[in-house]
Scaffold this active site. Structure first.
Site, short mmCIF file in Angstrom:
data_model
loop_
_atom_site.label_atom_id
_atom_site.label_comp_id
_atom_site.label_asym_id
_atom_site.label_seq_id
_atom_site.Cartn_x
_atom_site.Cartn_y
_atom_site.Cartn_z
N LYS A 85 0.82 -1.21 0.00
CA LYS A 85 0.00 0.00 0.00
C LYS A 85 0.86 1.26 0.00
O LYS A 85 0.56 2.23 -0.69
CB LYS A 85 -0.93 0.00 1.22
CG LYS A 85 -2.05 -1.01 1.16
CD LYS A 85 -2.84 -1.04 2.47
CE LYS A 85 -3.94 -2.08 2.44
NZ LYS A 85 -4.65 -2.22 3.72
N GLN A 132 -5.29 -1.88 9.56
CA GLN A 132 -5.01 -3.15 8.90
C GLN A 132 -5.50 -4.31 9.76
O GLN A 132 -5.20 -4.40 10.95
CB GLN A 132 -3.51 -3.28 8.65
CG GLN A 132 -3.11 -4.55 7.94
CD GLN A 132 -3.69 -4.66 6.55
OE1 GLN A 132 -3.73 -3.69 5.80
NE2 GLN A 132 -4.15 -5.84 6.19
N ASP A 154 -12.19 2.12 4.02
CA ASP A 154 -12.58 0.72 3.84
C ASP A 154 -14.09 0.53 3.73
O ASP A 154 -14.56 -0.56 3.38
CB ASP A 154 -12.07 -0.12 5.03
CG ASP A 154 -10.71 -0.73 4.76
OD1 ASP A 154 -10.36 -0.91 3.58
OD2 ASP A 154 -9.99 -1.03 5.73
#
Length: 296
Positions: free
Chosen positions: A52, A96, A119
């Site tokens: 990422k 995460q 997200d």
């Protein structure tokens, strides 16, 4: 033989579009900011976060990573999220997964303000998706990326019968809502669905999305001739090889189109994360993105 849906190529197009949009925003003194929080030393998570970071840098996004030890308390983590919520240089926040067992992941999802929830896991954004609201809001990146794959491949969704296997918040549930919003008739199956019912429904499905985490769960014998098969599963076998939830060889012989593992859905997740970050940055600064920029 099925058409192979090349997720790498489509993800490359998405990233190129992201980079162009970032350059446009920079002319207005806007630099999209993405902050990733990782707690502990999970090896797979470390690799994913590094990917990422590199992807954000290549796209011109201000990507930052907050690394915290495994013994971090829930209160300490929530305090970091609260600080990022107030930071005007941060447009997108994600934690995460997985986090250590002593931390309630749902609390973290609820703590990230909906406007920075890259997200799409905050209940406010999930509710908007379920209600099919037509304003902009972030959506889980893997199912959103799958919708891009289908659109770019020219696969018709409207009026089709779709089966989604797996009901996680990461893929299954938002995938159901996105397909339903695109006017498909959708059935959501899971581990408690009787096997005979699963087989009956799969044989009728024009589109199958599998996100169960079970290697080879679906074979060609399960599928309708010509069905589109989207395999979200990534499973590492004892010999180190990666396979999906679909037995690729047998399914390829029956399907009309299919995603490989690796190289199908996987590349789309990070590409879509970057896309959502740019969308959130534009939204925060009340800037219109270029025509044809894909939003929900």
């Amino acid at each position: 033989m099925a058409e192979i849906i090349d997720g790498k190529a489509i993800a490359k197009q998405v990233r190129a579009n992201v980079a162009k949009q970032v350059e446009i925003l920079k002319t207005q003194n806007i630099i999209p900011g993405l902050t990733v929080i990782i707690v502990g030393e999970d090896p797979a998570s470390q690799i994913y976060v590094r990917n990422k970071e590199r992807a954000a840098e290549k796209a011109g996004i201000n990507g930052q990573t907050v690394r915290m030890p495994a013994e971090t308390t829930e209160e300490e983590l929530l305090a970091v999220i609260a600080k990022l919520n107030e930071d005007t240089t941060v447009d997108a926040i994600l934690v995460q997964s997985p986090v250590p067992a002593h931390i309630n992941e749902q609390k973290l999802q609820e703590a990230i303000v909906p406007e920075k929830d890259v997200d799409g896991f905050n209940p406010v954004n999930i509710g908007k998706l379920m209600a099919n609201r037509h304003s902009y809001y972030p959506v889980a990146n893997t199912p959103k990326g799958i919708m891009t794959l289908l659109a770019q491949t020219g696969i018709e969704i409207k009026g089709k019968f779709a089966v989604v296997i797996g009901r996680s918040i990461l893929v299954g549930r938002p995938m159901f809502s996105l397909l339903e919003a695109a006017n498909a008739s959708v059935t959501l199956l899971h581990r408690h669905t009787p096997e005979n019912l699963r087989k009956i429904l799969l044989k009728q499905a024009d589109l199958v999305v599998v996100a169960a985490g079970v290697p080879g769960l679906i074979t060609g014998a399960d599928l309708k001739e010509g069905a589109t098969v989207i395999d979200v599963g990534i499973n590492r076998l004892e010999d180190g090889s990666l396979v999906g939830d679909v037995d690729f060889e047998s399914a390829e012989a029956v399907a009309g189109a299919i995603t490989p593992v690796p190289g199908g859905v996987g590349p789309m997740t990070i590409a879509t994360l970057l896309q959502t970050t740019v969308e959130l940055a534009a939204k925060h600064h009340d800037v219109e993105l270029a025509d044809a920029w894909q939003i929900i």
